[in-house]
Write a protein that holds these residues in place. Structure first.
Motif, short mmCIF file in Angstrom:
data_model
loop_
_atom_site.label_atom_id
_atom_site.label_comp_id
_atom_site.label_asym_id
_atom_site.label_seq_id
_atom_site.Cartn_x
_atom_site.Cartn_y
_atom_site.Cartn_z
N PHE A 207 47.43 -38.74 26.29
CA PHE A 207 46.34 -39.24 25.45
C PHE A 207 46.84 -39.53 24.04
O PHE A 207 47.70 -38.85 23.51
N GLU A 208 46.26 -40.54 23.44
CA GLU A 208 46.67 -40.93 22.09
C GLU A 208 46.27 -39.88 21.06
O GLU A 208 47.03 -39.56 20.15
N ASP A 209 45.08 -39.32 21.22
CA ASP A 209 44.59 -38.31 20.27
C ASP A 209 45.08 -36.94 20.73
O ASP A 209 44.61 -36.39 21.72
N LYS A 210 46.02 -36.37 19.98
CA LYS A 210 46.61 -35.08 20.33
C LYS A 210 46.17 -33.98 19.37
O LYS A 210 46.82 -32.93 19.27
N SER A 211 45.09 -34.21 18.66
CA SER A 211 44.57 -33.18 17.76
C SER A 211 44.03 -32.01 18.57
O SER A 211 43.68 -32.14 19.75
N ASP A 212 43.95 -30.85 17.92
CA ASP A 212 43.44 -29.65 18.59
C ASP A 212 42.04 -29.88 19.16
O ASP A 212 41.76 -29.53 20.30
N ILE A 213 41.17 -30.46 18.35
CA ILE A 213 39.79 -30.63 18.79
C ILE A 213 39.70 -31.59 19.97
O ILE A 213 38.92 -31.37 20.91
N ALA A 214 40.54 -32.62 19.99
CA ALA A 214 40.53 -33.55 21.11
C ALA A 214 41.03 -32.88 22.38
O ALA A 214 40.46 -33.05 23.47
N ILE A 215 42.12 -32.10 22.26
CA ILE A 215 42.64 -31.36 23.41
C ILE A 215 41.59 -30.40 23.94
O ILE A 215 41.32 -30.35 25.14
N ALA A 216 41.00 -29.63 23.04
CA ALA A 216 39.99 -28.65 23.46
C ALA A 216 38.82 -29.32 24.16
O ALA A 216 38.36 -28.85 25.22
N ASN A 217 38.33 -30.40 23.60
CA ASN A 217 37.18 -31.08 24.19
C ASN A 217 37.48 -31.61 25.59
O ASN A 217 36.60 -31.62 26.47
N ARG A 218 38.71 -32.06 25.80
CA ARG A 218 39.06 -32.56 27.14
C ARG A 218 38.99 -31.45 28.18
O ARG A 218 38.53 -31.69 29.31
N TRP A 219 39.43 -30.24 27.81
CA TRP A 219 39.42 -29.15 28.80
C TRP A 219 38.07 -28.44 28.86
O TRP A 219 37.71 -27.89 29.89
N LEU A 220 37.32 -28.47 27.78
CA LEU A 220 35.96 -27.94 27.83
C LEU A 220 35.07 -28.83 28.69
O LEU A 220 34.06 -28.36 29.24
N ALA A 221 35.44 -30.09 28.84
CA ALA A 221 34.65 -31.01 29.66
C ALA A 221 34.74 -30.66 31.15
O ALA A 221 33.91 -31.13 31.94
N TYR A 222 35.73 -29.88 31.51
CA TYR A 222 35.80 -29.35 32.87
C TYR A 222 34.96 -28.06 32.90
O TYR A 222 33.91 -28.00 32.31
N GLU A 223 35.44 -27.01 33.56
CA GLU A 223 34.61 -25.80 33.67
C GLU A 223 34.93 -24.76 32.61
O GLU A 223 34.35 -23.67 32.61
N ASN A 224 35.85 -25.04 31.73
CA ASN A 224 36.27 -24.03 30.76
C ASN A 224 35.19 -23.77 29.71
O ASN A 224 34.57 -24.70 29.20
N LYS A 225 34.99 -22.49 29.41
CA LYS A 225 34.04 -22.08 28.38
C LYS A 225 34.75 -21.86 27.04
O LYS A 225 34.13 -22.00 25.99
N ILE A 226 36.04 -21.48 27.09
CA ILE A 226 36.82 -21.23 25.88
C ILE A 226 38.20 -21.83 26.06
O ILE A 226 38.83 -21.67 27.12
N VAL A 227 38.71 -22.49 25.04
CA VAL A 227 40.08 -23.01 25.01
C VAL A 227 40.75 -22.46 23.76
O VAL A 227 40.25 -22.67 22.65
N VAL A 228 41.85 -21.74 23.94
CA VAL A 228 42.58 -21.15 22.82
C VAL A 228 43.90 -21.89 22.65
O VAL A 228 44.70 -21.97 23.58
N ILE A 229 44.13 -22.43 21.45
CA ILE A 229 45.36 -23.16 21.14
C ILE A 229 46.12 -22.38 20.08
O ILE A 229 45.62 -22.14 18.97
#
Length: 336
Positions: A217-239
């Protein structure tokens, strides 16, 4: 937020790598000059299991060990630390337990030399995963290293399927180690498949970029990464960002924590202490920022000590450490 089924008799079951760590006692030398070592149980899932057991949780373990003295050392150590070993399987074909020789050149310069040919932990098979065992646990922890080869890879997916079937929380500790993996594409495939099935992911920024290596993905910011995995079943993403701290993301919020200041002895082991203490806080129903602070404190304590598993702290030890650091550096030492 994650909802753990409080009616389950077992709190948590890490799955995957268990090894023997040899940490030098004549530190601040290159490995070729080190002559004396202390022997400890190692491997990220094993360390997390010990960490959570020290914190008072009811812990099991799913993994495979060698049929020799090193295998007995692991299982005996687990039992001494009140970790259930009924699902720790012994190899029958001469596979060896992994050996890890650590190098502590300086407080900030460490390295790890691993012997992992014909390795026991990667021989775990799907038919050795007990559905009933996972059904009776609040959560499992899948280690990314266990996905690096078959049959361990399939065993992990079997465990996750049982967990999803029975409402057991799935925690994915990315735990990237370059050995055993054949390519970055292979890493991305299997990490992303587990990431789509988990409820909580813990990993460094670099590990998340590996997970997304094929999509790129072009956007590699923390918030973009987190949102991509929160869009699945994850409730919390820790970077995690090493000495810069870490950030936890939920659907509507983010929480940032800084490392506690300590005099480093080594630069490895902190991630396992962080994971175990953070997970403990979540299982206790704490606010995410409090769980992050607890994890950050435990990590700081581990990088200031010689061992990983042996030096995992208790609840009181972590709380006393937090109180001490706040008295020295101010109330916002970790949260500021």
């Amino acid at each position: 937020m994650l909802k753990f089924d409080q009616n389950r008799p077992m709190d948590i079951i890490p799955i995957g790598r268990v090894a023997i760590d040899f940490n030098p006692t004549d530190i601040h030398k290159p490995l070729e000059e080190s002559k004396n070592f202390n022997k400890y149980v190692g491997g990220s899932p094993a360390n997390i299991a010990v960490g959570l057991a020290r914190l008072g949780k009811k812990v099991g373990f799913i993994g495979k060990v060698s049929d020799d003295s090193f295998g007995k050392f692991v299982t005996n150590y687990f039992k001494e630390n009140n970790i259930d070993t009924t699902e720790v399987v012994t190899c029958k074909n001469g596979e060896s337990l992994g050996l890890t020789f650590t190098e502590i050149k300086s407080p900030t310069e460490s390295s790890i030399l691993m012997y992992r040919n014909g390795i026991a932990d990667l021989m775990l098979e799907s038919n050795e995963i007990s559905e009933e065992y996972i059904k009776n646990a609040k959560a499992i922890v899948v280690s990314g290293t266990a996905l690096s080869a078959s049959p361990s890879r399939e065993a992990c997916f079997t465990a996750v399927e049982y967990a999803k079937k029975h409402g057991t929380i799935v925690i994915f500790d990315v735990d990237y180690r370059s050995y055993t993996w054949k390519s970055k594409e292979e890493v991305a495939i299997y990490y992303s498949l587990i990431g789509r099935l988990s409820d909580l992911i813990i990993g460094s920024k670099e590990e998340f970029e590996l997970m997304e290596g094929i999509a790129n993905f072009e956007d590699k910011s923390d918030i973009a990464i987190a949102n991509r995995w929160l869009a699945y079943e994850n409730k919390i993403v820790v970077i995690k960002h090493g000495k810069e701290g870490s950030v936890a993301y939920t659907e509507n919020s983010s929480y940032k924590i800084k490392p506690f200041p300590v005099k480093l002895l080594k630069s490895f082991g902190g991630g396992d202490a962080y994971a175990s203490a953070f997970i403990y806080g979540l299982m206790e129903g704490w606010d995410i920022i409090d769980a992050l602070e607890f994890g950050s404190a435990s990590a700081a304590m581990l990088v200031a000590s010689h061992s990983c598993s042996e030096d995992m702290p208790t609840v009181d030890e972590i709380q006393n450490f937090i109180d001490l650091k706040k008295s020295e550096f101010g109330e916002m030492v970790a949260r500021g």
